[in-house]
Structures are given as C-alpha cells and as structure tokens.
Write a protein that holds these residues in place. Structure first.
Motif, PDB file in Angstrom:
ATOM      1  N   THR A 254     -34.173  -4.942 -33.314  1.00  0.00           N
ATOM      2  CA  THR A 254     -33.259  -4.848 -32.178  1.00  0.00           C
ATOM      3  C   THR A 254     -33.553  -3.580 -31.384  1.00  0.00           C
ATOM      4  OG1 THR A 254     -31.540  -5.964 -33.473  1.00  0.00           O
ATOM      5  CG2 THR A 254     -30.839  -4.855 -31.457  1.00  0.00           C
ATOM      6  N   ILE A 255     -33.579  -3.703 -30.065  1.00  0.00           N
ATOM      7  CA  ILE A 255     -33.833  -2.571 -29.181  1.00  0.00           C
ATOM      8  C   ILE A 255     -32.578  -2.297 -28.358  1.00  0.00           C
ATOM      9  CG2 ILE A 255     -35.252  -1.677 -27.305  1.00  0.00           C
ATOM     10  CD1 ILE A 255     -36.757  -2.145 -29.909  1.00  0.00           C
ATOM     11  N   LEU A 256     -32.194  -1.025 -28.301  1.00  0.00           N
ATOM     12  CA  LEU A 256     -31.096  -0.626 -27.441  1.00  0.00           C
ATOM     13  C   LEU A 256     -31.708   0.031 -26.211  1.00  0.00           C
ATOM     14  CD1 LEU A 256     -27.780   0.982 -28.604  1.00  0.00           C
ATOM     15  CD2 LEU A 256     -28.856   1.668 -26.453  1.00  0.00           C
ATOM     16  N   GLY A 257     -31.515  -0.603 -25.056  1.00  0.00           N
ATOM     17  CA  GLY A 257     -32.101  -0.099 -23.812  1.00  0.00           C
ATOM     18  C   GLY A 257     -31.080  -0.084 -22.694  1.00  0.00           C
ATOM     19  N   THR A 258     -31.310   0.786 -21.734  1.00  0.00           N
ATOM     20  CA  THR A 258     -30.315   0.989 -20.686  1.00  0.00           C
ATOM     21  C   THR A 258     -30.608   0.182 -19.432  1.00  0.00           C
ATOM     22  OG1 THR A 258     -31.471   2.862 -19.665  1.00  0.00           O
ATOM     23  CG2 THR A 258     -29.998   3.338 -21.502  1.00  0.00           C
ATOM     24  N   VAL A 259     -29.548  -0.148 -18.735  1.00  0.00           N
ATOM     25  CA  VAL A 259     -29.602  -0.679 -17.379  1.00  0.00           C
ATOM     26  C   VAL A 259     -28.706   0.220 -16.547  1.00  0.00           C
ATOM     27  CG1 VAL A 259     -29.165  -2.633 -15.854  1.00  0.00           C
ATOM     28  CG2 VAL A 259     -29.959  -3.037 -18.195  1.00  0.00           C
ATOM     29  N   SER A 260     -29.261   0.836 -15.524  1.00  0.00           N
ATOM     30  CA  SER A 260     -28.474   1.799 -14.751  1.00  0.00           C
ATOM     31  C   SER A 260     -28.031   1.214 -13.421  1.00  0.00           C
ATOM     32  CB  SER A 260     -29.274   3.083 -14.512  1.00  0.00           C
ATOM     33  OG  SER A 260     -30.339   2.855 -13.606  1.00  0.00           O
TER      34      SER A 260
ATOM     35  N   PHE B 128     -37.766  -9.339 -30.498  1.00  0.00           N
ATOM     36  CA  PHE B 128     -36.653  -8.395 -30.542  1.00  0.00           C
ATOM     37  C   PHE B 128     -35.377  -8.990 -29.958  1.00  0.00           C
ATOM     38  CE2 PHE B 128     -40.292  -5.327 -29.891  1.00  0.00           C
ATOM     39  CZ  PHE B 128     -40.334  -4.912 -31.211  1.00  0.00           C
ATOM     40  N   ARG B 129     -34.263  -8.599 -30.520  1.00  0.00           N
ATOM     41  CA  ARG B 129     -32.968  -8.751 -29.862  1.00  0.00           C
ATOM     42  C   ARG B 129     -32.715  -7.471 -29.079  1.00  0.00           C
ATOM     43  NH1 ARG B 129     -30.865 -14.021 -30.180  1.00  0.00           N
ATOM     44  NH2 ARG B 129     -31.721 -14.912 -32.091  1.00  0.00           N
ATOM     45  N   MET B 130     -31.748  -7.541 -28.155  1.00  0.00           N
ATOM     46  CA  MET B 130     -31.476  -6.360 -27.337  1.00  0.00           C
ATOM     47  C   MET B 130     -29.988  -6.059 -27.278  1.00  0.00           C
ATOM     48  SD  MET B 130     -34.122  -5.895 -24.257  1.00  0.00           S
ATOM     49  CE  MET B 130     -33.689  -4.161 -24.424  1.00  0.00           C
ATOM     50  N   ILE B 131     -29.695  -4.769 -27.225  1.00  0.00           N
ATOM     51  CA  ILE B 131     -28.355  -4.266 -26.924  1.00  0.00           C
ATOM     52  C   ILE B 131     -28.490  -3.443 -25.653  1.00  0.00           C
ATOM     53  CG2 ILE B 131     -26.466  -2.770 -27.653  1.00  0.00           C
ATOM     54  CD1 ILE B 131     -27.292  -3.402 -30.559  1.00  0.00           C
ATOM     55  N   LEU B 132     -27.789  -3.840 -24.608  1.00  0.00           N
ATOM     56  CA  LEU B 132     -27.862  -3.135 -23.335  1.00  0.00           C
ATOM     57  C   LEU B 132     -26.829  -2.023 -23.275  1.00  0.00           C
ATOM     58  CD1 LEU B 132     -28.288  -6.074 -20.785  1.00  0.00           C
ATOM     59  CD2 LEU B 132     -30.057  -4.786 -21.997  1.00  0.00           C
ATOM     60  N   VAL B 133     -27.206  -0.918 -22.671  1.00  0.00           N
ATOM     61  CA  VAL B 133     -26.289   0.194 -22.411  1.00  0.00           C
ATOM     62  C   VAL B 133     -26.138   0.318 -20.900  1.00  0.00           C
ATOM     63  CG1 VAL B 133     -25.800   2.635 -22.727  1.00  0.00           C
ATOM     64  CG2 VAL B 133     -27.086   1.394 -24.470  1.00  0.00           C
ATOM     65  N   TRP B 134     -24.918   0.194 -20.416  1.00  0.00           N
ATOM     66  CA  TRP B 134     -24.655   0.285 -18.986  1.00  0.00           C
ATOM     67  C   TRP B 134     -24.432   1.743 -18.605  1.00  0.00           C
ATOM     68  CZ3 TRP B 134     -25.285  -1.399 -14.401  1.00  0.00           C
ATOM     69  CH2 TRP B 134     -24.399  -1.109 -13.351  1.00  0.00           C
ATOM     70  N   PHE B 135     -25.385   2.298 -17.833  1.00  0.00           N
ATOM     71  CA  PHE B 135     -25.219   3.620 -17.233  1.00  0.00           C
ATOM     72  C   PHE B 135     -24.612   3.415 -15.855  1.00  0.00           C
ATOM     73  CE2 PHE B 135     -28.851   6.128 -19.533  1.00  0.00           C
ATOM     74  CZ  PHE B 135     -28.131   6.066 -20.709  1.00  0.00           C
ATOM     75  N   GLY B 136     -23.290   3.432 -15.793  1.00  0.00           N
ATOM     76  CA  GLY B 136     -22.597   3.274 -14.532  1.00  0.00           C
ATOM     77  C   GLY B 136     -22.124   4.622 -14.011  1.00  0.00           C
ATOM     78  N   SER B 137     -20.818   4.813 -14.005  1.00  0.00           N
ATOM     79  CA  SER B 137     -20.269   6.087 -13.536  1.00  0.00           C
ATOM     80  C   SER B 137     -20.521   7.210 -14.532  1.00  0.00           C
ATOM     81  CB  SER B 137     -18.761   5.952 -13.298  1.00  0.00           C
ATOM     82  OG  SER B 137     -18.490   5.030 -12.270  1.00  0.00           O
ATOM     83  N   PHE B 138     -20.738   6.857 -15.813  1.00  0.00           N
ATOM     84  CA  PHE B 138     -20.859   7.897 -16.832  1.00  0.00           C
ATOM     85  C   PHE B 138     -22.105   7.731 -17.685  1.00  0.00           C
ATOM     86  CE2 PHE B 138     -16.299   7.859 -15.974  1.00  0.00           C
ATOM     87  CZ  PHE B 138     -16.045   9.214 -15.853  1.00  0.00           C
ATOM     88  N   LYS B 139     -22.734   8.875 -17.945  1.00  0.00           N
ATOM     89  CA  LYS B 139     -23.800   8.998 -18.922  1.00  0.00           C
ATOM     90  C   LYS B 139     -23.763  10.437 -19.424  1.00  0.00           C
ATOM     91  CE  LYS B 139     -27.915   9.499 -20.874  1.00  0.00           C
ATOM     92  NZ  LYS B 139     -28.350  10.781 -21.495  1.00  0.00           N
ATOM     93  N   ASN B 140     -23.405  10.618 -20.697  1.00  0.00           N
ATOM     94  CA  ASN B 140     -23.287  11.961 -21.272  1.00  0.00           C
ATOM     95  C   ASN B 140     -22.317  12.842 -20.482  1.00  0.00           C
ATOM     96  OD1 ASN B 140     -25.228  10.971 -22.950  1.00  0.00           O
ATOM     97  ND2 ASN B 140     -26.621  12.704 -22.747  1.00  0.00           N
ATOM     98  N   GLY B 141     -21.188  12.271 -20.098  1.00  0.00           N
ATOM     99  CA  GLY B 141     -20.191  13.044 -19.376  1.00  0.00           C
ATOM    100  C   GLY B 141     -20.628  13.448 -17.983  1.00  0.00           C
TER     101      GLY B 141
END
Length: 364
Positions: free
Chosen positions: A66-72, A100-113
């Motif tokens: 599984t891959i965790l990847g971002t979409v901004s 691979f399976r994927m887990i998406l991370v949404w970088f919207g209004s916040f990323k690391n505060g």
C-alpha cells in the motif's frame, strides 16, 4: 504484476470498509481482511506521474502493498473552477499495475499546520481568503500564511475541490485501488495558541456553543482525563479571579489528545482520527488514539529501522501477535514478518472472537 480483485458485488469490487472483529477492527478490501504494509511518499511525489514511473520498482522491492500519496489542492485546481487530474490519472493506474493499493492524503487548506498547498488564486487573495493572525515572540500581532477557518468562503472552496477529487475518483477508480482518503494533514495553527484576528477574537469572546457545553456536561468518565483536567483547571482559574481573565495555554486547534473527545463528537463523517508520531511516547500515543474504541492508524512516524520496529507496538494493541526479537529487526525484516502474519489476518474471518489487527503504516 497487477492487483487482483476478489470480492465483487454484481461484478463491481466492494468498497473498502471497517468491520468490528471481537475487541478490535478489520479493514476489508475486496470483501476480505487486509493488512496494510504501507509506505508513504514524499510530499509532492504524486504531483508527477513521470517521476513516479521511476519509483515504482524501487517501492516494490521493499515488499509494501500500500502506498500513501498526496493529492494537493494547488495541483488539481490551478485556476478556480477548472479541475485538472492529468498527473493523478497517470499515477493511479501505474500503482494498480504494480499491485499496490493506495491511501490518498488531501493537502487542502492544511499541511503541517500551514497552507502551502493552496492554489495561487487562494494565496494571492487574502481579502477573500483571510489568514489567521498570531502573536510573535515580541508580543506583536502578525498575519500568518495560514488560511482562517472562520470564513465560509475558505471552507467552501476547499470542500468544493475535495468533492471534485472524490467524484473523479468514483468515476475513474472502478478497481477500488484507493482504499482510504485522509482529509487534510496536521490541521491547526503553529506559533500561537489561537487565531487572534478580529473575527476570531469576536468568536473567542462569545458564549461557548451550548451543544459543546452539553457534550462536556454529559461526558462524565468517557472524556479523556487530559480534557477533564484542563476543564477543571480553567474552572478553578476563572473562579479564583472572579471571571476577570482568560485561560493561558490550550491546544491550537488540531486533534491532539487533549481535545480528541471534541473532535470525535463534532466530526461524525470521519471514520477515525490519527496521530503522526515522531517525538511523543509511542506506545502511549497509540493507546490514547484508540480512545472511544476507534481504529488505530499511524500515517507517519520515523522512517528508519527503529521506526519500523515500533510498528509491533501498534500491532500489539490487538493482543494477538508477539514480535520475535523486535529490537534487532531491520525495516525489510519487519515488512517480511508483517507479510507472514498478514496471512493470519484472513483467518480472522472465521475466528472473530480473537480480535483483529489494528491498522498501521510507516514512512519510507
């Protein structure tokens, strides 16, 4: 190598879902229990399908599934109202082709505060998308680059972009390669305890919403001890000063353990809330974030052998498996061991009374 679809409903792969199993939880993928052997990409890796084409083979050698990847936000909506998924549409099929399976991370209004992954049309229009204000070390009020959460237009624009991503995903990912989506990353304000803009000050001086008051009054023993201790301290402070002051320090808005109860109560559309663990007590943090019996998922931790070995502590919360010599294992050895016990996860379909593995993921 390609992903194999085994669970279907009317010819369509089942949606991934969580299921109770004894004292713990199971993640079902294609209708069967699935153990995530995960690796997280660097922040902007998924913004280039060409770059990812150079990385898939190296990732495969690690043994992850599984891959965790971002979409901004800035990548998919460079111009307001014009959504572009070219790079994402190149990376997702390639992940599927490599198994691979994927887990998406949404970088919207916040990323690391911070709000660094918002589109340029948001960054350059602070009148329409106001920023939080904070007090610096000299006591002066400064305008930050962090989007304010107290203005509807900010929330609506972020939500519109996220909804567009989810709609596109539903139309293009028929194989259900994506098994999870993380909404935002490390939300909150860095550098101060709260937003000190005019709008924020107005809300801070207003009465506490009654829905929150009732929740705290009725929470009793179900509330985290950190939250109860904090509330007691605030009450004592206010009583001692006859209401003449304000509390000193409190969380800056993110889902830290002090306010996890409140996040869980007022974000009902989230299946669980997860900790990134770098400096805190690892075992205690894992235990804390099982609060109210939610599934444990660790999106980020140290990306070295020591960090990989700590996965066993998260898995240990399931009370099923015991690691062999975990203090000496390398990252690769941990993945191999997890892959072996992953075969046991399928047995949990029958032995539900024994519980199941909590979810875990580590950086690489």
């Amino acid at each position: 190598m390609s992903a194999t679809i085994t669970g279907t409903v009317n010819g369509t792969p089942e949606l991934p879902r969580l299921r109770r199993a004894g004292k713990s939880w199971q993640l079902l993928v294609d209708g069967k229990p699935f153990l995530i052997l995960g690796g997280e990409l660097q922040n902007s890796s998924m913004s280039s399908a060409h770059y990812m084409d150079t990385a898939w083979q190296n990732i495969a050698k690690m043994g992850v599934n599984t891959i965790l990847g971002t979409v901004s936000w800035e990548d998919i909506e460079p111009e307001e109202g014009q959504f572009v998924f070219t790079e994402f549409d190149g990376a997702l099929p390639a992940a599927r082709e490599h198994g691979f399976r994927m887990i998406l991370v949404w970088f919207g209004s916040f990323k690391n505060g911070m709000s660094r992954y918002t589109p340029s049309w948001v960054k350059t229009n602070p009148q329409r998308f106001p920023r939080m204000q904070h007090r610096d070390s000299n006591g002066s009020i400064q305008v930050s680059n962090i989007i304010s959460i107290f203005h509807d237009e900010c929330v609506q624009a972020d939500a519109k972009a996220f909804a567009s991503l989810m709609q596109h995903l539903s139309e293009t990912d028929a194989a259900k390669t994506v098994i999870m989506v993380q909404v935002e990353n490390e939300v909150g304000l860095l550098g101060d305890s709260r937003d000190r803009s005019k709008r924020a000050n107005q809300l801070f001086s207003s009465p506490v919403p009654m829905e929150l008051v009732r929740f705290l009054e009725q929470g009793g023993d179900s509330l985290r001890p950190e939250l109860k201790s904090y509330l007691a301290g605030v009450a004592s402070y206010l009583k001692g000063t006859a209401g003449g002051g304000k509390p000193g320090e409190y969380p800056s808005g993110g889902a830290v353990i002090w306010v996890l109860d409140i996040w869980q109560r007022f974000t009902p559309t989230l299946h669980f809330i997860s900790p990134d663990i770098y400096t805190a007590d690892y075992s205690k943090t894992c235990s804390d974030y099982c609060h109210r019996d939610q599934p444990l998922f660790v999106p980020e931790q140290h990306r070295n052998d020591f960090g990989a070995r700590r996965i066993w502590e998260a898995i240990g919360l399931s009370e099923i498996f015991e690691a062999k010599n975990p203090r000496k294992a390398s990252t690769k050895k941990v993945i191999v061991d997890l892959d072996e016990i992953g075969q046991v996860v399928n047995i949990q379909e029958v032995k539900k009374d024994q519980g199941a593995l909590n979810l875990c993921l580590f950086n690489r």
